[in-house]
Design a protein around this motif. Structure first.
Motif, PDB file in Angstrom:
ATOM      1  N   ASN A 234       0.820  -1.215   0.000  1.00  0.00           N
ATOM      2  CA  ASN A 234       0.000   0.000   0.000  1.00  0.00           C
ATOM      3  C   ASN A 234       0.846   1.254   0.000  1.00  0.00           C
ATOM      4  O   ASN A 234       0.409   2.290  -0.500  1.00  0.00           O
ATOM      5  CB  ASN A 234      -0.895   0.025   1.235  1.00  0.00           C
TER       6      ASN A 234
ATOM      7  N   TYR B  47     -14.134  -4.333  -5.189  1.00  0.00           N
ATOM      8  CA  TYR B  47     -13.183  -3.772  -4.233  1.00  0.00           C
ATOM      9  C   TYR B  47     -11.760  -4.167  -4.609  1.00  0.00           C
ATOM     10  O   TYR B  47     -10.839  -3.362  -4.507  1.00  0.00           O
ATOM     11  CB  TYR B  47     -13.520  -4.272  -2.829  1.00  0.00           C
TER      12      TYR B  47
ATOM     13  N   ARG C  91      -6.307  -0.841  -8.570  1.00  0.00           N
ATOM     14  CA  ARG C  91      -6.138   0.450  -9.225  1.00  0.00           C
ATOM     15  C   ARG C  91      -5.459   1.446  -8.303  1.00  0.00           C
ATOM     16  O   ARG C  91      -4.573   2.201  -8.712  1.00  0.00           O
ATOM     17  CB  ARG C  91      -7.511   0.975  -9.664  1.00  0.00           C
ATOM     18  N   ALA C  92      -5.880   1.408  -7.031  1.00  0.00           N
ATOM     19  CA  ALA C  92      -5.261   2.321  -6.069  1.00  0.00           C
ATOM     20  C   ALA C  92      -3.786   2.007  -5.903  1.00  0.00           C
ATOM     21  O   ALA C  92      -2.940   2.917  -5.790  1.00  0.00           O
ATOM     22  CB  ALA C  92      -5.970   2.219  -4.722  1.00  0.00           C
ATOM     23  N   VAL C  93      -3.478   0.684  -5.902  1.00  0.00           N
ATOM     24  CA  VAL C  93      -2.067   0.320  -5.783  1.00  0.00           C
ATOM     25  C   VAL C  93      -1.277   0.831  -6.973  1.00  0.00           C
ATOM     26  O   VAL C  93      -0.174   1.356  -6.833  1.00  0.00           O
ATOM     27  CB  VAL C  93      -1.916  -1.211  -5.641  1.00  0.00           C
ATOM     28  N   THR C  94      -1.876   0.699  -8.174  1.00  0.00           N
ATOM     29  CA  THR C  94      -1.170   1.218  -9.358  1.00  0.00           C
ATOM     30  C   THR C  94      -0.920   2.694  -9.239  1.00  0.00           C
ATOM     31  O   THR C  94       0.162   3.189  -9.549  1.00  0.00           O
ATOM     32  CB  THR C  94      -1.982   0.992 -10.640  1.00  0.00           C
ATOM     33  N   GLU C  95      -1.960   3.401  -8.775  1.00  0.00           N
ATOM     34  CA  GLU C  95      -1.782   4.848  -8.647  1.00  0.00           C
ATOM     35  C   GLU C  95      -0.703   5.189  -7.643  1.00  0.00           C
ATOM     36  O   GLU C  95       0.145   6.069  -7.894  1.00  0.00           O
ATOM     37  CB  GLU C  95      -3.096   5.483  -8.187  1.00  0.00           C
ATOM     38  N   THR C  96      -0.750   4.503  -6.483  1.00  0.00           N
ATOM     39  CA  THR C  96       0.284   4.762  -5.489  1.00  0.00           C
ATOM     40  C   THR C  96       1.656   4.470  -6.055  1.00  0.00           C
ATOM     41  O   THR C  96       2.615   5.220  -5.819  1.00  0.00           O
ATOM     42  CB  THR C  96       0.074   3.876  -4.251  1.00  0.00           C
TER      43      THR C  96
ATOM     44  N   GLU D 245     -10.681  -2.080  -7.419  1.00  0.00           N
ATOM     45  CA  GLU D 245     -10.418  -0.738  -6.925  1.00  0.00           C
ATOM     46  C   GLU D 245      -9.083  -0.696  -6.202  1.00  0.00           C
ATOM     47  O   GLU D 245      -8.279   0.220  -6.380  1.00  0.00           O
ATOM     48  CB  GLU D 245     -11.571  -0.374  -5.966  1.00  0.00           C
ATOM     49  N   TYR D 246      -8.870  -1.739  -5.381  1.00  0.00           N
ATOM     50  CA  TYR D 246      -7.625  -1.798  -4.624  1.00  0.00           C
ATOM     51  C   TYR D 246      -6.434  -1.873  -5.561  1.00  0.00           C
ATOM     52  O   TYR D 246      -5.431  -1.176  -5.376  1.00  0.00           O
ATOM     53  CB  TYR D 246      -7.663  -3.027  -3.711  1.00  0.00           C
TER      54      TYR D 246
END
Lengths: 477, 366
Positions: A259, B120, B126-131, B123-124
């Motif tokens: 994360n 989810y 995708r969020a990891v890719t963005e991070t 989404e997760y």
């Protein structure tokens, strides 16, 4: 005169000089002893046998700072060679005096004392315990907070050597409040200091989940990721070692790292270095992917698989290749999507060649075989499986044919492709014992096709046709 | 007789034929007899057979009827069983089918709601890719910044080095008479080193670097604790010193005088504005210490919050004149010599500070 006799002569000459009236002579004699002991472990043994250590320890307590530095240098030089010599140093009561030196005002004396303690504690757990029992750890933590960079380095390296042996020792170091100070200094620009700090944190974090959680609570993420971009190779290596030690304990910790963007940073770091520096990063990806399929998917979308396959193909060392093969196996073994992601990058033929090559070490062969097996059992991406039909050994061929037999009955386009690419022909040529699993798979593949096609592709069909031509009587007209 | 013999002979000749004829006629009859017998047998057997066959046919018909009825009965039983079974199977299949539908719905719902949320996960990821992208950018920036800093530091070091070089080589500067080596007359512009030399300040002789002493205050000078001050009077004179001949004073006294530590008068020992400083110090301490700045009044004066109103006799609008008591300078500021205010200096009485401590014995009671 042999070297040993020379040594004995030198020791007996230097020993009385240590007791000289003039302090400069004492200091220089101590320095000379230190340099001799530093060079060779025979000489260090001679120092121990010549009964010099008790004298040094006694006068360490009383003399001025130059003498203290020189005496601590001698102790360090003797203690670094082997556990027995370090034990001899502990036996003559040097630890208490060294700890007293750690409280001295002069930073040079502190540095020398901390260095000696670090070298003694490096060898094994008992010596580390002896150092801790002498009360060195709180003083070392104080030394870390001093402004001099060299002292910080040595204190961090000493803490790292103490905590690397067992969880109890690491807990002692943590109880002295070391983690907060170590974590603060990660941002220090000095590269050697960063190396030692990261090494200390990774030695603490490697023992148990609680210790790893405590290290993480010190808010090292995402600061540690900047260390992955440092110019110094060993800083990168130690930073990826730290992340690996944290990631390997539980899925939650791995998730935390992912994360925070740790996976991408580690992958970039792997891409930018070569050789042994890459190894901890590769292992970290393997550990993260091993915990769960979501984490493996996260590794895949961070573009980890192309990087790992690059490592696999271009690294010359076998143990790094073995680590890359293991990591790829961990990524690809979860679901067909994962296996497909691995197979698309054309790593499976490389793994197969490593398994089959006679030059690979045993470890590499075992790991690549396990990786191939685990990926193949989930792989439904047929274009990657087809080359395996041609050059795989029988134990792997079984799995490949099994996968084909699972996929072909349901997919007509795949069946067509299988025929046109010559796979059906190859399958017919496989000899299998009747009743074995391989034969069942072959039968189920053959059942997907009409009889004529199967006969057409079976070996020797052209001969049977020609035989029929021979035996055919044309109708007399 | 002859006839009889002839007949005998004729009969004997005919006997064979008779015998043959007899045999022949018998056998012919036999042939027919057998044939006729066979025919009769055949007819009889045929008839008997027909009779038996008719009987058997009759029996067959009876048996068929019995069997027919029995078979129909048992088949109907069987058929009923089969129908029951088929009905039962059909019902079970229907139930299974419906149960599968329910289970399918329920399992899908349960997995999607409680066990595994596909959206989810997406989404997760995708969020990891963005991070990851953000971290990659940030790290790139960081690396670039480090590089820039390093380059800047390197450039500065180079500059310093060149500067130092130019300062060392300042004598190579060109003069009006002699062009320097960097300012050859055949060049169009002077070399950049020339310009650097022009700007450089020549190096002075390197003074040995004196270590920065921290300023020693007067009190420690009094105590003479630093190594470079005079040795204290605890140092004894050497023992084996020959006594100097003549009316000299005792060597101990001489050395005591020579190495006496400094004893400045009170006037020098205290700073000039010591009183003001002491007041400031006290004020500072009170400021640090006190929670409340108001002066504590005694409890008895809490009720005394009336302002004092002086009587008419003792109050006037003409107060005391501060000139002569507090201020001593001229009213007109233009006449002042210097703009700074006068400072009060503590007057000193030097009379008794050196009493009994002087070297000479003048004025002492022997």
């Amino acid at each position: 005169m042999s070297q040993r006799q020379v040594l004995q002569g030198v020791m007996s000459l230097l020993r009385p000089l240590l007791l000289d009236v003039v302090p400069t002579i004492q200091q220089t004699a101590a320095l000379a002893l230190g340099r001799l002991a530093n060079y060779n472990d025979d000489l260090a043994e001679a120092v121990v046998k010549g009964d010099i250590l008790p004298q040094l320890v006694y006068s360490l307590a009383e003399q001025n700072r130059f003498y203290k530095k020189a005496a601590a240098f001698v102790l360090r030089a003797v203690g670094k060679h082997s556990p027995q010599l370090a034990q001899a140093i502990v036996d003559c009561g040097a630890l208490d005096t060294l700890v007293i030196c750690l409280e001295d005002f002069d930073p040079g004396v502190k540095e020398a004392a901390a260095w000696a303690l670090g070298y003694i504690a490096r060898h094994n757990a008992e010596l580390s315990q002896a150092v801790v029992d002498a009360g060195a750890v709180p003083l070392l933590v104080l030394c870390i907070q001093e402004p001099e960079v060299a002292l910080k380095r040595i204190a961090a390296s000493a803490l790292s050597d103490i905590s690397k042996h067992s969880p109890e020792l690491a807990q002692t170091v943590v109880d002295a409040g070391a983690i907060a100070h170590l974590a603060q200094m990660i941002l220090n620009p000095d590269a050697k200091l960063k190396r030692q700090i990261l090494s200390a944190l990774s030695q603490i974090a490697k023992h148990s989940v609680d210790l790893a959680e405590m290290v993480v609570e010190a808010e090292i993420f995402p600061v540690v990721l900047t260390c992955l971009k440092d110019k110094d190779e060993y800083v990168k290596k130690n930073a990826s070692t730290l992340i690996r030690e944290i990631a390997k304990h539980t899925p939650e910790l791995s998730q935390l790292i992912v994360n925070a963007g740790g996976a991408a940073a580690v992958i970039d770091c792997i891409g930018s270095c070569k050789g042994n520096i890459r190894l901890p990063g590769i292992m970290m990806l393997g550990y993260v992917a091993a915990h769960s399929e979501n984490l493996a998917m996260a590794v895949i979308i961070s573009k980890g698989v192309p990087q790992l396959s690059l490592c696999l193909s271009e690294e010359p060392e076998d143990h790094i290749k073995a680590a890359a093969a293991w990591a790829l196996g961990q990524i690809g073994r979860h679901t067909p999507e994962h296996a497909r992601a691995v197979a698309v990058t054309n790593t499976l033929p490389v793994l197969l060649s490593l398994y089959m090559s006679t030059e690979s070490s045993e470890d590499l062969q075992v790991k690549s075989k396990k990786a191939i097996k685990s990926i193949l059992q989930k792989c439904t991406y047929l274009p990657a499986l087809e080359p395996f039909l041609y050059d795989a050994p029988p134990n792997i061929l079984k799995h490949v044919v099994g996968q084909f037999s699972k996929v072909l009955p349901h997919d007509s386009k795949a069946r067509r492709l299988f025929v046109t690419s010559g796979g059906l022909k190859k399958v017919q040529e496989i000899k299998a014992e009747p009743g074995s699993l391989l034969q069942e798979y072959i039968n189920s593949i053959n059942n997907c096709y009409p009889e004529e096609i199967v006969r057409y592709y079976s070996p020797g069909y052209s001969e049977t046709l020609l035989q029929r031509v021979d035996s055919y009587q044309p109708l007399a007209n | 007789m002859r006839e009889a013999m002839a007949t005998l002979a004729r009969l004997q000749a005919r006997s064979k034929a008779v015998g043959q004829q007899y045999y022949f006629r018998n056998s012919v009859v036999d042939v027919f007899r057998k044939k006729e017998n066979d025919a009769a047998v055949k007819i009889q057997s045929w008839f008997r057979g027909c009779r038996v066959r008719a009987y058997i046919r009759h029996l067959h018909r009876a048996a068929i009827i019995v069997q027919k009825w029995w078979r129909s009965y048992s088949s109907r039983q069987h058929y009923q069983l089969v129908v029951k079974l088929a009905y039962y199977t059909m019902k079970m299949n229907l139930y299974n089918e419906m149960a599968v539908r329910i289970q399918r719905r329920w399992r899908g719902y349960k997995i999607r709601k409680y066990c595994f949320d596909y959206f989810y996960l997406k989404e997760y990821l995708r969020a990891v890719t963005e991070t990851n992208d953000a971290i990659r950018d940030a790290l790139e920036e960081f690396a670039e910044m480090k590089e820039r800093e390093e380059k800047k530091a390197a450039l500065e070091r180079e500059e310093k080095k060149r500067d130092y070089q130019a300062r060392k080589m300042h004598y190579l500067l060109s003069t009006k008479q002699i062009p320097g080596i960097y300012n050859s007359p055949f060049r169009k512009d002077p070399d950049p080193w020339e310009l650097r030399l022009q700007k450089a300040k020549p190096l002075t002789h390197q003074r040995p670097r004196v270590k920065q002493k921290h300023s020693i205050s007067l009190t420690s000078w009094l105590a003479c604790t630093s190594n470079r001050s005079f040795p204290r009077s605890e140092i004894l004179p050497p023992i084996n010193r020959k006594q100097c001949q003549g009316p000299f004073r005792d060597i101990a006294e001489v050395l005591e005088q020579r190495y006496k530590p400094l004893e400045p008068t009170l006037r020098e020992a205290e700073p000039i504005n010591e009183l003001k400083e002491a007041r400031e110090d006290l004020r500072r301490q009170e400021w640090i210490r006190n929670v409340n700045d108001n002066m504590f009044l005694p409890f008895s004066s809490y009720h005394k919050n009336e302002k004092y109103v002086p009587s008419m006799h003792s109050s006037s609008k003409y107060g005391p004149n501060s000139y002569g008591c507090q201020r001593f300078r001229d009213e007109n500021p233009k006449k002042w010599i210097c703009p700074k205010d006068f400072q009060t200096v503590l007057p000193s009485f030097d009379l008794f500070s050196k009493y009994g401590k002087l070297y000479s014995k003048a004025g002492q009671i022997v």
